[in-house]
Each structure stands twice: as C-alpha cells, then as structure tokens.
Design a protein around this motif. Structure first.
Motif: not given
Length: 564
Positions: A227-249
């Motif tokens: 349980l992680c609180r206040g994590v940041s994500g990588d903006l993998v698609s600026p156009g679609l506003l998709i953020y990624r915070c983990h490499d798998r499920l």
C-alpha cells in the motif's frame, strides 16, 4: 542440476535437500583438531566459456517452426572440481558413487553475520576464501581458462572419514567471486545474495505506448509494492494523459490526486495499455490501468498541479503487502523461488503482519531494495548458513537451543563491547509510518476550501507521521542510554508502535556481546538461533541463553559472536 555430465545430488541447486548437519554429538565429541576425524568437501563448477550447439535442431515445416514445443537446450559448459582437506572417496553405492575428493584444499575460512543494530545493514552476509595447494602448478592456468565468478560453490563437512557422502552437511553454499593462482589457488566466495547485486528497474525503450515516448528513453520504470500513498507516475503518453507507476500487474489504484485534491474515479479498470488508450475518460475523472503490460492511471483532464496516487502494488502471483511478502517478491525478481528458505518468510508473515508500502522511482539493485524494506522493519535478509536466502529479525534470546560448555569451548570466552548505538541500553524509539512518497510544498497544495483541513495539508507536506515510545527510567539510571530513530514502511500507527516496543524489549540494560570459540559444534546453529553458553566467568557460570549473530569459521575452529 548437473555438474559436468553427472548429476550433482538429486535435486535442483539451492533446494534444501542435502543432509542437515549431523547430530550435535557427532561434532561436540571431537572439538580439538588433534581428535577430529571430520572431512571438509569442496565442490566447484567453474565455467569453461565454450560454446556448444543445441542438443536437437528444431523441426521446421517449410520456413516456419513446426509446433511450439521447446527442444532441449544444454547447460552452460563447465568443469567439476572435487576437493577436500584430506583425501576421501565416496562409496560405490553412495549418492555420488566412486568420486575421489583430492586432499589439496585447506580447511575453509569464512565470516557470516547479521546486524544487531537497526539500520546497520541487510544482514546475513557470508564472505569467505578457499586455498587449494598449487605447489606443482597444476592450477596455474585455471584463472585464465575458466570463470569462477557466479559459479556455484558448496562446502560440506563429514563428521568422520567413515561417513557416507549423503551424510555431508552443508556449511557454506554460495557463489564464486574471483580467483588467482600462486603457490595456492585462491578462491573468494560469497553467499547467493551476491547474485542480487543487479539493477531492479527495467528501462523505458521510448518506442511509444506503454514503453513511453522518446523523452523517457533509458529512464528507469517505477515499481510499487504493498500500500503506497502519494506515489508519482511516469507520464508515458502526454497526449492521452496516461501515467505508469509499475512495470507489470498491480492490485489497485485506490485514489488519484491533483495538488492533493482527489480526482473522481470513473469506475473502470482496463487490463492493457491498448484498451486504456482506446477508451474515453470523462473530464475531471480518472480510469485505472492494471495489466500484465504495466499499471497506472489515465486522467480525463489536463492537470493543473502535481499528480499523485494511492496504489496497491505488485500482484503478480498474488498481492502482497507485509514485510516478508514484499522482500520475497523483490528477491524473486533476481533468483528462483527454490533459492529461498520459504519457511522463514512464512514465519515472518506471522510475527510481522503489518501492511507496508514500498515505491522505487530511482534505479537501485535488487539487494539494495530488499535491504531498504528489511531495515525499515529492523529485520534482515540473506544467507543464514544453509545456502538459501532467508528473512528474520533479531529477537530476545529464549531458553533451549544448542548447549555449549567447557567441553566444547576451545579457548577463553571473550566479552565484546556493544555497538555505541545500543550501549549501554536503549530508552526511547521514534519511528515514522504512513510514508508519503511525494511530499508537496505549500504552493503545490490546492488551497482552501478544496483541501479544507489543516491536518490534511500537513499530511500532504510531510514525508511520514511519527510515533515515539520510551522508558524514561532507563535514562535516569543510565544517562548515556540511547534513543533510536527509524523510518518504517508501515501504514498503521499500531504496527510502528509495536516495532518500537519490540526494540525497547530487545535492548534493555544488561545486554552483553560475546565471542565464544568452539570446535565443529560451531557449524550446527544458524544465524539468529538461540544457544546456551556455560563458562566460569562473565556472568555465564549458570548458563545463559544468547542469540547467534555471527560465525567466523577457520576450518575446525568456529568463533561464535553471541548477543543476549
């Protein structure tokens, strides 16, 4: 696993299946070198570096592979070295029949330890050296011709020369580091944790989609556990506003925030980046992405501030959120499950069940990541003495365990000074909990009334909450009593408080640290075990339970470092 062309044992390397160390009587009866009939066996498998063709070529139909079944592949080419400290040959009906162990090897030397001070290290580290007689120059060319680094090494001991190979108990199981030859062939070795000194995080390729754009090329891909609180994500698609915070499920995205203000979930979870990218997310809302190709979220409106989220991390093989579960999940990124002492993980899950959260945003090794999780709970991970990776924590010594007295102790017991951080005792412990993985500054936090309460604003700005437990009477009696401070990964105050109380119990006035020199009996206990030591001096005359925190092996003599 095989060594050369012959099966080495009957199970995979790393599985706890070799005989346990013989019963104490077989060792304690012969404590002195002059009386000891034990034999040390050393098994090495250096790599040749040769290339070989597949055992079978794949069947093809036209230009396409015929079927999808894999065909057998050969093991990495290697040679076998079977050595001992005195010539010994296995029996014709033994597990490894008719194998001669040439008596060229000096008795092994290695150090093994776990930390006794919270935050002082990952724990069970085993480092050693072998010396093989090379007076005739037979091994002069070996360091250039073969590679010992990361090659498996097993050191075992037979209680007597008449013993069978199947009676050998492993005293060191690990990997080679390097070797060189002079009058001896010197081999440096380490426990299996050495294999985890490799990067944890994958890198973005910048090919688009879940792999990120060109601006992310070569940057590490975040991972989240528990349980992680206040994590940041990588903006993998600026156009679609998709953020990624983990490499798998992952298990879940519990909440998304912009400048600390919650964003409404639209109620959907997409199981792939492609499905998420093809969807429509309403303005002012977010959708969750939980897939085998990665996990994160997508916003429906361009944010006007810092984007963070509360997530429940890695769920490959099932969601885990306790200390033992997260350490195991990290270790399995680098070694097979068969390399783990699973019973130790099950035990830790029972005595340390609290929910934690661990987020990795910058590159580090698997070993370093597992260490951070262990240190945050005053625990350790590593090789406790059987060649498998374990987890544990230092606990107050209890009664029972292997008894060592004047008959087994070969030299004077020596009291050793406690580390300054815990001596003469500990009177107060302060711990952080409910980690905020991306604290916000005052200007980053949405204004009132969007975030109306001051408590919430302070929580967004702080890295963690704090709890303190103390016994002032200890400081009144011992003015130099110490205060410990640590940052845990626990989410709940109760779990952080329990850890503080455990440390106060572990470091009361009167704790001592001893060096106890014994014979082969010193190989019997594992790190963290309770032993009972009886000696005429130093408060040991009536026998005292102690925790084993270190072993310094020098062949038939083992110096035990004990705490209690």
């Amino acid at each position: 696993m095989t060594l050369g062309t012959t099966a080495w044992g009957v199970v995979a390397w790393g599985v706890r299946s070799h005989a346990a160390l013989p019963a104490p009587a077989a060792f304690t009866a012969a404590a002195q070198d002059s009386l000891c009939d034990a034999v040390f066996l050393v098994e090495l498998q250096p790599a040749t570096g040769a290339e070989v063709a597949p055992t079978y070529k794949p069947l093809t139909w036209g230009t396409c592979a015929w079927g999808t079944l894999p065909y057998p592949q050969p093991a990495a080419p290697s040679i076998r070295l079977d050595l001992s400290d005195r010539d010994w040959t296995s029996r014709p009906d033994d597990v490894r029949p008719n194998v001669h162990f040439e008596g060229r090897c000096e008795p092994p030397q290695f150090d093994r330890s776990i930390p006794i001070v919270p935050g002082s290290g990952r724990a069970a580290v085993s480092i050693g050296e072998l010396q093989i007689v090379n007076a005739d120059g037979i091994y002069d060319s070996y360091p250039d011709a073969y590679a010992i680094d990361a090659a498996p090494i097993r050191v075992a001991v037979l209680p007597r020369r008449s013993s069978r190979y199947s009676d050998a108990g492993t005293v060191f199981g690990g990997q080679g580091l390097d070797w060189w030859a002079d009058g001896s062939l010197h081999i440096r070795m380490r426990d299996a944790g050495y294999l985890l000194d490799v990067p944890l995080l994958s890198l973005y390729g910048g090919t688009g989609g879940a792999d990120g754009g060109a601006e992310l090329t070569g940057k590490p891909m975040r991972q989240s556990y528990g349980l992680c609180r206040g994590v940041s994500g990588d903006l993998v698609s600026p156009g679609l506003l998709i953020y990624r915070c983990h490499d798998r499920l992952m298990q879940a995205v519990d909440a998304v925030y912009i400048s600390g203000a919650p964003v409404t979930w639209d109620g959907t979870v997409y199981t792939s980046y492609a499905a998420l990218g093809a969807a429509t997310v309403a303005p002012g809302r977010y959708a969750a992405w939980l897939g085998s190709d990665g996990s994160g979220w997508r916003l429906g409106t361009s944010p006007g501030g810092t984007v963070t989220a509360d997530v429940r991390g890695d769920a490959v093989g099932g969601y885990v959120s306790d200390t033992a579960g997260v350490i195991r999940r990290l270790l399995e990124r680098g070694v097979a499950t068969s390399a783990l002492a699973l019973s130790s993980f099950a035990s830790m899950s029972a005595y340390l069940p609290g929910t934690i959260g661990y987020h990795v945003g910058e590159q580090k090794t698997i070993a370093a990541a597992a260490t951070e999780v262990a240190v945050a709970a005053a625990c350790w991970w590593g090789d406790a003495g059987d060649g498998l990776l374990s987890v544990g924590r230092l606990a107050s010594p209890l009664g029972g365990g292997l008894a060592l007295g004047p008959e087994q102790i070969v030299d004077e017991v020596e009291p050793v000074a406690l580390p300054d951080d815990i001596g003469p005792c500990v009177w107060r412990v302060e711990a952080g909990y409910r980690r905020n993985w991306m604290p916000l500054s005052g200007t980053d936090i949405a204004p009132v009334p969007t975030i109306p309460t001051e408590d919430r604003r302070q929580e967004l700005a702080a890295q963690s909450r704090r709890v303190t437990v103390g016994l002032p009477e200890r400081q009144r009696k011992s003015p130099l009593a110490k205060a410990l401070t640590l940052d845990t990964l626990f989410d709940a105050e109760a779990d952080a408080t329990a850890l503080c109380n455990n440390l106060l119990t572990l470091y009361p006035p009167g704790r001592r640290y001893y060096r106890v020199p014994v014979g082969l009996a010193g190989y019997l206990p594992r790190l963290g075990d309770t032993i009972s030591v009886t000696w005429p001096r130093w408060g040991l005359a009536g026998g005292k339970p102690l925790r084993l925190v270190g072993q310094r092996a020098q062949g038939r003599r083992v110096d035990l470092l004990c705490f209690g």
